[in-house]
Scaffold this motif. Sequence first.
Motif, mmCIF file in Angstrom:
data_model
loop_
_atom_site.group_PDB
_atom_site.id
_atom_site.type_symbol
_atom_site.label_atom_id
_atom_site.label_comp_id
_atom_site.label_asym_id
_atom_site.label_seq_id
_atom_site.Cartn_x
_atom_site.Cartn_y
_atom_site.Cartn_z
ATOM 1 N N LYS A 100 0.831 -1.208 0.000
ATOM 2 C CA LYS A 100 0.000 0.000 0.000
ATOM 3 C C LYS A 100 0.869 1.262 0.000
ATOM 4 N N CYS A 129 -1.838 7.855 -2.163
ATOM 5 C CA CYS A 129 -2.223 8.308 -3.499
ATOM 6 C C CYS A 129 -3.213 9.447 -3.334
ATOM 7 N N CYS A 171 -6.583 8.946 -5.968
ATOM 8 C CA CYS A 171 -7.267 7.651 -6.077
ATOM 9 C C CYS A 171 -8.223 7.480 -4.906
ATOM 10 N N GLU A 172 -9.169 6.586 -5.064
ATOM 11 C CA GLU A 172 -10.203 6.368 -4.053
ATOM 12 C C GLU A 172 -9.593 5.855 -2.748
ATOM 13 N N TYR A 225 -5.154 5.925 -1.144
ATOM 14 C CA TYR A 225 -3.995 5.031 -1.263
ATOM 15 C C TYR A 225 -4.209 4.053 -2.417
ATOM 16 N N ALA A 226 -3.113 3.481 -2.884
ATOM 17 C CA ALA A 226 -3.131 2.481 -3.962
ATOM 18 C C ALA A 226 -2.226 1.333 -3.550
ATOM 19 N N ASP A 256 0.992 -1.094 -4.910
ATOM 20 C CA ASP A 256 2.009 -1.400 -5.914
ATOM 21 C C ASP A 256 1.893 -2.830 -6.428
ATOM 22 N N TRP A 313 -0.597 -4.135 -7.544
ATOM 23 C CA TRP A 313 -1.514 -4.156 -8.680
ATOM 24 C C TRP A 313 -0.922 -3.512 -9.925
#
Length: 245
Positions: free
Chosen positions: A140, A143, A146-147, A150-151, A153, A155
């Motif tokens: 994690k 971000c 983005c929703e 956080y995003a 890595d 993915w």
Amino acid sequence: MKRPSSLTLVNLGLFLLLGAGIVHDSRAQSWGDFLKNAASDAARQAVGNNVRQAVTGAVDGAARGLAQPAAPVAQAPVQAAAPAGCPRRKGTPLPIGERPDGFEPAALWPEDTGCPVYSVSDLKFDKARAAKTAFREASKVPCSDCEGGYAFDAWGGRSLVKSGDYSREFPKLLVALEQGKSLGWKGERYDVRISATGAHPIGEMPCRQFHYTLHEKARLVAEYDGMYCEYTRPYIANPSWNEVV
């Protein structure tokens, strides 16, 4: 043409002899007795022949009936009852069997629930999927656009698919890897690497195993073992490779 019976021939002979007048009075009684006895014998023989023919026909018919095997009676297939505590399902269970000695990693073999398995979605990999979830959470990163703020890595594999449907093309990239080969990407903070570790089926289903690693520079942050298998999904005619773990 039908042949006359013995009784008919005797009666005909008697009629001709009497009509010709060659029977003398002194011998008429004995000759008549002879003809009477002959007629009776002929009648008994005719009746006996008919009885023998009827009995012989009945025996032959019974023998033919015994010689011919009875036609099998079609029976509806009997579905085995589900073990106690297992849901009742229609269809044929998947032939999973026991884990072969050479199957690695062991964590990617389905966990035994004691119940028959009818589809891939019924297979249990609780430990392996828990490791996959921990791997994702470890990747994690913050971000701003983005929703949730956080995003992940983990993915970032979408960057490897230049065209086409990602859900179809990314599995093709993985299963094309030779054992020992790898592919990967660099995320916002972490580097992700996926290495092909083997090709071991589960029952009759082809499967390929992979090892995922998450690094921050030289430090190993997280890892887990995953697997793709080739099977037919609902509403899809042809089998395809799909992520199982």
